[in-house]
Design a protein around this motif. Structure first.
Motif, PDB file in Angstrom:
ATOM      1  N   ALA A 223      44.390  70.901  60.253  1.00 26.89           N
ATOM      2  CA  ALA A 223      44.612  71.767  61.388  1.00 26.89           C
ATOM      3  C   ALA A 223      44.229  71.247  62.664  1.00 26.89           C
ATOM      4  O   ALA A 223      44.854  71.182  63.883  1.00 26.89           O
ATOM      5  CB  ALA A 223      44.202  73.324  61.477  1.00 26.89           C
ATOM      6  N   TYR A 224      43.080  70.570  62.796  1.00 28.77           N
ATOM      7  CA  TYR A 224      42.543  70.064  64.005  1.00 28.77           C
ATOM      8  C   TYR A 224      43.273  68.632  64.351  1.00 28.77           C
ATOM      9  O   TYR A 224      43.607  68.369  65.778  1.00 28.77           O
ATOM     10  CB  TYR A 224      41.034  69.282  63.667  1.00 28.77           C
ATOM     11  N   LEU A 225      43.729  67.947  63.318  1.00 31.65           N
ATOM     12  CA  LEU A 225      44.532  66.760  63.566  1.00 31.65           C
ATOM     13  C   LEU A 225      45.655  67.143  64.123  1.00 31.65           C
ATOM     14  O   LEU A 225      46.504  66.587  65.109  1.00 31.65           O
ATOM     15  CB  LEU A 225      44.878  65.987  62.208  1.00 31.65           C
ATOM     16  N   ASP A 226      46.455  68.359  63.716  1.00 28.96           N
ATOM     17  CA  ASP A 226      47.571  68.703  64.463  1.00 28.96           C
ATOM     18  C   ASP A 226      47.478  69.294  65.973  1.00 28.96           C
ATOM     19  O   ASP A 226      48.136  68.795  66.467  1.00 28.96           O
ATOM     20  CB  ASP A 226      47.955  70.275  63.777  1.00 28.96           C
TER      21      ASP A 226
ATOM     22  N   GLY B 145      48.834  61.006  64.561  1.00 26.65           N
ATOM     23  CA  GLY B 145      49.445  60.475  63.545  1.00 26.65           C
ATOM     24  C   GLY B 145      48.622  59.387  62.650  1.00 26.65           C
ATOM     25  O   GLY B 145      49.092  58.891  61.810  1.00 26.65           O
ATOM     26  N   ILE B 146      47.458  58.857  63.267  1.00 29.41           N
ATOM     27  CA  ILE B 146      46.662  57.770  62.783  1.00 29.41           C
ATOM     28  C   ILE B 146      45.139  58.424  62.691  1.00 29.41           C
ATOM     29  O   ILE B 146      44.816  58.766  63.593  1.00 29.41           O
ATOM     30  CB  ILE B 146      46.554  56.781  63.962  1.00 29.41           C
TER      31      ILE B 146
ATOM     32  N   VAL C 247      56.871  57.607  66.219  1.00 32.50           N
ATOM     33  CA  VAL C 247      55.781  57.935  67.075  1.00 32.50           C
ATOM     34  C   VAL C 247      54.631  58.445  66.656  1.00 32.50           C
ATOM     35  O   VAL C 247      54.801  59.580  66.305  1.00 32.50           O
ATOM     36  CB  VAL C 247      56.458  58.763  68.365  1.00 32.50           C
ATOM     37  N   LEU C 248      53.645  57.543  66.354  1.00 29.08           N
ATOM     38  CA  LEU C 248      52.555  58.321  65.724  1.00 29.08           C
ATOM     39  C   LEU C 248      51.459  59.212  66.498  1.00 29.08           C
ATOM     40  O   LEU C 248      50.868  59.895  65.660  1.00 29.08           O
ATOM     41  CB  LEU C 248      51.643  56.918  65.248  1.00 29.08           C
ATOM     42  N   GLY C 249      51.675  59.080  67.705  1.00 28.79           N
ATOM     43  CA  GLY C 249      50.851  60.083  68.291  1.00 28.79           C
ATOM     44  C   GLY C 249      49.487  59.549  68.569  1.00 28.79           C
ATOM     45  O   GLY C 249      49.056  58.222  68.624  1.00 28.79           O
ATOM     46  N   ALA C 250      48.378  60.248  68.676  1.00 28.90           N
ATOM     47  CA  ALA C 250      47.202  59.875  68.913  1.00 28.90           C
ATOM     48  C   ALA C 250      46.327  59.414  67.840  1.00 28.90           C
ATOM     49  O   ALA C 250      46.882  59.535  66.494  1.00 28.90           O
ATOM     50  CB  ALA C 250      46.382  61.352  69.379  1.00 28.90           C
ATOM     51  N   ALA C 251      45.298  58.764  68.042  1.00 27.29           N
ATOM     52  CA  ALA C 251      44.402  58.373  66.889  1.00 27.29           C
ATOM     53  C   ALA C 251      43.246  59.056  67.011  1.00 27.29           C
ATOM     54  O   ALA C 251      42.384  58.895  68.040  1.00 27.29           O
ATOM     55  CB  ALA C 251      44.236  56.628  66.877  1.00 27.29           C
ATOM     56  N   GLU C 252      42.884  59.251  65.765  1.00 29.08           N
ATOM     57  CA  GLU C 252      41.239  60.403  65.673  1.00 29.08           C
ATOM     58  C   GLU C 252      40.482  59.680  64.534  1.00 29.08           C
ATOM     59  O   GLU C 252      41.161  59.478  63.360  1.00 29.08           O
ATOM     60  CB  GLU C 252      41.473  61.559  65.434  1.00 29.08           C
TER      61      GLU C 252
ATOM     62  N   ARG D  38      52.070  63.237  56.262  1.00 29.07           N
ATOM     63  CA  ARG D  38      52.629  62.112  56.585  1.00 29.07           C
ATOM     64  C   ARG D  38      51.953  61.335  57.895  1.00 29.07           C
ATOM     65  O   ARG D  38      52.472  60.577  58.565  1.00 29.07           O
ATOM     66  CB  ARG D  38      54.093  62.233  57.049  1.00 29.07           C
ATOM     67  N   ARG D  39      50.719  61.466  57.737  1.00 26.29           N
ATOM     68  CA  ARG D  39      49.796  60.762  58.833  1.00 26.29           C
ATOM     69  C   ARG D  39      49.599  59.323  58.203  1.00 26.29           C
ATOM     70  O   ARG D  39      49.419  59.133  56.934  1.00 26.29           O
ATOM     71  CB  ARG D  39      48.414  61.534  59.110  1.00 26.29           C
TER      72      ARG D  39
END
Length: 348
Positions: free
Chosen positions: A157-160, A165-166, A52-57, A258-259
């Motif tokens: 930290a922002y990506l967290d 995950g992308i 489950v990769l989560g959001a893409a930023e 691991r993104r």
């Protein structure tokens, strides 16, 4: 068996299990082509059979380059800030491509000449008011280079916070095709003549002038370092923009977390080369989205051994090509997690 041997054995066993799972999906073996390769890569990066990769930023790094004083660009440095303002307004090319792919966009000011007012979509990590003229002196100091890498690493930290995950990396910076050509040349040995192109719109005479200036810049720096890590750091210090160095730090951190890191065009690929020299294991996280129309990009991709997902003759930068690869990454993710298996059939 050593700890390292146990890890390698587990990884090979997991890769075999994941490969069998992909082959056993409700389809002829191999019928989803590159998408199956991408699914395997995602599973190996996340270490999950149903990731489950989560959001893409999308992180768009902006910075100015002192080398523009040498006439190597078709536009003045002021254009960097104008494009950055469009990103914040939501009307730049990257905003359009990101919306189509369901991704968020944030602008990182790594070192533009003139700062922008505070904005909800702006992360201010300014190292300086643009770099120095690399034809005359190093683009940045050792301290500035180290600071840019550190600030880039800290952006994870922002990506967290976004549960991303992308991650797409893009850039804005008048003059940064020159910086990318210089960094790429030093790290690969590819002739400058192959790597130097029109950038944002130089005519043939302008490209010839650009090549002369960059050749003199390489001679001035005279980098003679064999160690890949030290050579990469020196190439960044001598030639890169703050946006490129900060991106290198952010790429390394994203890989450690691991993104999935989606690499855009010529400039981002040059930054990826430096990141791989500093952290070779990050290669497994990198998805190379497309082949830019900038002439040197294909040469860099071939050197890395990367197979881009598509070639649409794009050369805008900003992360636009990489953003368009997000749906392909999503499809591969969902294939692992949601596509039906053929009952009782797991071809070997």
């Amino acid at each position: 068996m050593s700890v390292g041997g146990q890890k390698a054995q587990w990884e090979q066993g997991f890769a075999d299990t994941l490969t069998a799972a992909i082959r056993g999906k409700a389809k002829p073996v191999g019928s989803l082509g590159r998408l199956e390769e991408l699914a395997l890569q995602i599973g190996l990066v996340t270490r999950k059979p149903k990731p489950v990769l989560g959001a893409a930023e999308v992180l768009v790094f902006a910075g100015d380059h002192g080398l523009t004083a040498e006439g190597v660009t078709a536009y003045p440095s002021a254009v960097t800030r104008e494009i950055a303002k469009l990103v914040l307004a939501g009307t730049a090319g990257i905003n359009i491509c990101a919306r189509a792919a369901g991704a968020g966009v944030v602008l990182v000011d790594a070192g533009m000449i003139e700062a922008l007012p505070p904005h909800a979509s702006l992360i201010d990590r300014r190292i300086g008011r643009g770099t120095r003229n690399a034809r005359r002196e190093p683009a940045m100091t050792l301290e500035e280079c180290a600071g840019a890498l550190e600030e880039g690493h800290g952006l994870d930290a922002y990506l967290d916070e976004k549960n991303a995950g992308i991650v797409v990396f893009g850039e804005i910076g008048i003059g940064n095709t020159s910086a990318a050509a210089l960094v790429g040349h030093v790290l690969t040995g590819i002739d400058l003549a192959t790597l130097v192109g029109p950038g944002a719109g130089l005519d043939p005479a302008g490209v010839a002038h650009k090549l002369r200036v960059l050749s003199e810049t390489v001679e001035r720096a005279a980098i003679a370092i064999d160690d890949p890590r030290s050579r990469a750091l020196e190439a960044l210090r001598q030639f890169a923009g703050f946006e490129m160095v900060m991106m290198v730090g952010a790429m390394m951190a994203a890989a450690e977390a691991r993104r999935i890191v989606i690499v855009d065009g010529f400039i981002v690929t040059a930054a990826a080369l430096a990141a791989l020299a500093l952290a070779p294991a990050a290669r497994s996280n990198f998805v190379f989205a497309h082949c830019s129309a900038e002439p040197g990009h294909r040469a860099l991709l071939d050197h890395i051994g990367a197979k881009p997902l598509f070639d649409l003759q794009m050369r805008l930068g900003e992360g636009t090509g990489a953003a368009l690869a997000i749906p392909l990454v999503r499809a591969a993710e969902l294939m692992l997690r949601e596509m039906a298996d053929l009952p009782g059939q797991h071809p070997k």
